[in-house]
Design an enzyme around this catalytic site. Structure first.
Site, PDB file in Angstrom:
ATOM      1  N   GLY A   1     -37.474 -20.283 -27.632  1.00  0.00           N
ATOM      2  CA  GLY A   1     -38.644 -19.413 -27.667  1.00  0.00           C
ATOM      3  C   GLY A   1     -39.271 -19.501 -29.039  1.00  0.00           C
ATOM      4  O   GLY A   1     -38.758 -18.928 -30.003  1.00  0.00           O
TER       5      GLY A   1
ATOM      6  N   GLY B   1     -42.255 -18.462 -30.088  1.00  0.00           N
ATOM      7  CA  GLY B   1     -43.317 -17.523 -30.388  1.00  0.00           C
ATOM      8  C   GLY B   1     -43.121 -16.904 -31.748  1.00  0.00           C
ATOM      9  O   GLY B   1     -42.347 -17.403 -32.577  1.00  0.00           O
TER      10      GLY B   1
ATOM     11  N   ARG C   1     -39.718  -1.349 -22.073  1.00  0.00           N
ATOM     12  CA  ARG C   1     -38.915  -2.568 -22.022  1.00  0.00           C
ATOM     13  C   ARG C   1     -38.511  -2.889 -20.588  1.00  0.00           C
ATOM     14  O   ARG C   1     -38.454  -4.043 -20.186  1.00  0.00           O
ATOM     15  CB  ARG C   1     -37.685  -2.421 -22.923  1.00  0.00           C
ATOM     16  CG  ARG C   1     -38.023  -2.309 -24.411  1.00  0.00           C
ATOM     17  CD  ARG C   1     -36.791  -2.061 -25.254  1.00  0.00           C
ATOM     18  NE  ARG C   1     -37.113  -1.934 -26.684  1.00  0.00           N
ATOM     19  CZ  ARG C   1     -37.405  -0.788 -27.275  1.00  0.00           C
ATOM     20  NH1 ARG C   1     -37.436   0.322 -26.560  1.00  0.00           N
ATOM     21  NH2 ARG C   1     -37.673  -0.746 -28.558  1.00  0.00           N
TER      22      ARG C   1
ATOM     23  N   HIS D   1     -30.941  -0.246 -25.671  1.00  0.00           N
ATOM     24  CA  HIS D   1     -32.099  -0.635 -26.484  1.00  0.00           C
ATOM     25  C   HIS D   1     -33.332  -0.310 -25.653  1.00  0.00           C
ATOM     26  O   HIS D   1     -33.882  -1.148 -24.944  1.00  0.00           O
ATOM     27  CB  HIS D   1     -32.053  -2.119 -26.824  1.00  0.00           C
ATOM     28  CG  HIS D   1     -33.210  -2.574 -27.662  1.00  0.00           C
ATOM     29  ND1 HIS D   1     -33.505  -2.039 -28.891  1.00  0.00           N
ATOM     30  CD2 HIS D   1     -34.173  -3.521 -27.432  1.00  0.00           C
ATOM     31  CE1 HIS D   1     -34.576  -2.637 -29.398  1.00  0.00           C
ATOM     32  NE2 HIS D   1     -35.000  -3.532 -28.522  1.00  0.00           N
TER      33      HIS D   1
ATOM     34  N   ARG E   1     -43.311  -7.142 -24.903  1.00  0.00           N
ATOM     35  CA  ARG E   1     -43.946  -5.890 -24.486  1.00  0.00           C
ATOM     36  C   ARG E   1     -45.419  -5.879 -24.888  1.00  0.00           C
ATOM     37  O   ARG E   1     -45.781  -6.308 -25.976  1.00  0.00           O
ATOM     38  CB  ARG E   1     -43.256  -4.688 -25.129  1.00  0.00           C
ATOM     39  CG  ARG E   1     -41.927  -4.340 -24.555  1.00  0.00           C
ATOM     40  CD  ARG E   1     -41.254  -3.236 -25.371  1.00  0.00           C
ATOM     41  NE  ARG E   1     -41.937  -1.955 -25.223  1.00  0.00           N
ATOM     42  CZ  ARG E   1     -41.625  -0.874 -25.935  1.00  0.00           C
ATOM     43  NH1 ARG E   1     -40.682  -0.927 -26.854  1.00  0.00           N
ATOM     44  NH2 ARG E   1     -42.272   0.261 -25.736  1.00  0.00           N
TER      45      ARG E   1
ATOM     46  N   VAL F   1     -41.595 -14.134 -32.862  1.00  0.00           N
ATOM     47  CA  VAL F   1     -40.253 -13.679 -33.224  1.00  0.00           C
ATOM     48  C   VAL F   1     -39.321 -14.866 -33.436  1.00  0.00           C
ATOM     49  O   VAL F   1     -38.568 -14.916 -34.416  1.00  0.00           O
ATOM     50  CB  VAL F   1     -39.682 -12.724 -32.157  1.00  0.00           C
ATOM     51  CG1 VAL F   1     -38.216 -12.400 -32.460  1.00  0.00           C
ATOM     52  CG2 VAL F   1     -40.495 -11.437 -32.100  1.00  0.00           C
ATOM     53  N   GLY F   2     -39.358 -15.834 -32.534  1.00  0.00           N
ATOM     54  CA  GLY F   2     -38.509 -17.012 -32.687  1.00  0.00           C
ATOM     55  C   GLY F   2     -38.798 -17.770 -33.963  1.00  0.00           C
ATOM     56  O   GLY F   2     -37.881 -18.190 -34.682  1.00  0.00           O
TER      57      GLY F   2
END
Length: 306
Positions: free
Chosen positions: A7, A9, A86, A173, A80, A11-12
């Protein structure tokens, strides 16, 4: 490549950058989008070069390139959007995670697996069951992210150095996360010595809802999760035996079975080396149980068989 991040994106990519800045090891960024992981790898390498880090980031669209990885991080899936919980992502991301997990089971069966995709706890369970990797080597990242937010609100309330704050967040979470005021401290002194009951309630509530606020303001959370991932990777690769909250499979601990949920654990070379079981009071246990129920309901809808 020792570390694979699936991934590429925001965050990755930021997790890959953090691993490189910490000089943990080379990183493979994997994504199905042609050109995206390659472009992110180039950009990250340019920064690492200027910083003097010799870690190499490589981009790929080929899952076979993860063969031999010691750590695999799964960030793949939809993030999200404003107004979403979530759990709203459950059906959207379950098929993605199952497909990715099956490839991990084929090409990196001996890895430590860190799951980041939301809803975090059900996706961790799905990845565990799909890959067939031993339970101690599969963990979810959510608790570390919740902890970073909890510590920030403690600092804002007390005005002490962030370096002096020790804290813990467990549970789901999601809507039923459990910031543990009673188990948090500043310089070894119980947090309750620094804040009032009303302030404690505010810190507790803010921690639970702040992610939605960040998403509404900027569209996604990026920097804190990227850092949290790198902290978990570092704990494993450097055999640190760090006590941090992770989502892991419980088999009787905290009075529950067959569910992945956030609990304190010793993280080292063998992944989850020990689950730390806290003695919760009735208020804390009730919230923890609500999270367990929510996750089990989600697990019942997952495409685990077949």
């Amino acid at each position: 490549m020792t570390i694979t991040i699936i991934g590429a994106g925001k965050v990755g990519a930021y997790a890959a950058l953090n691993c490189g800045l910490r000089e943990l090891d080379d990183v493979l960024l994997l994504d199905i989008v042609k050109g995206l992981p390659q472009g992110e790898a180039m950009d990250i390498n340019h920064q690492l070069s200027e910083r003097g880090s010799d870690c190499i980031i490589r981009g790929s669209n080929n899952y076979e390139d993860m063969i031999g990885s010691e750590i695999v991080v799964v960030v793949a899936g939809m993030g999200r959007k404003p107004g979403m919980t979530r759990m709203d992502l459950l059906k959207i991301n379950a098929d993605i995670v199952k497909d990715v997990a099956s490839k991990i089971g084929s090409y990196a069966k001996n890895c430590n697996l860190i799951v980041v995709t939301n809803p975090l706890d059900p996706m961790t369970y799905l990845a565990l069951k799909t890959t067939g990797i031993s339970k101690n080597k599969v963990m979810g990242m959510g608790g570390m992210l919740d902890l970073s937010r909890f510590k920030n609100f403690i600092q804002e309330t007390t005005k002490v150095s962030r370096h002096s704050i020790q804290a813990m967040v467990i549970g789901e979470h999601g809507e039923n996360m459990l910031p543990l005021i009673r188990f948090s401290s500043i310089g070894g002194i119980p947090l309750n010595q620094f804040i009032s009951h009303e302030q404690a309630k505010d810190v507790f509530d803010y921690t639970k809802k702040v992610a939605a606020e960040v998403i509404s303001l900027k569209g996604a959370t990026v920097f804190a999760p990227g850092n949290a991932i790198a902290t978990m990777v570092e704990a494993i690769l450097k055999k640190k035996k760090l006590v941090i909250p992770v989502s892991t499979l419980l088999e009787g601990e905290y009075g529950t079975n067959d569910v992945c949920i956030g609990v304190p654990a010793v993280i080292g070379a063998n992944g989850v080396e020990k689950i730390v079981e806290l003695q919760l009071d009735s208020f804390e246990q009730d919230i923890f149980n609500q999270g367990t129920k929510s996750i089990k309901n989600a697990i019942s809808a997952l495409p685990i068989a077949g």
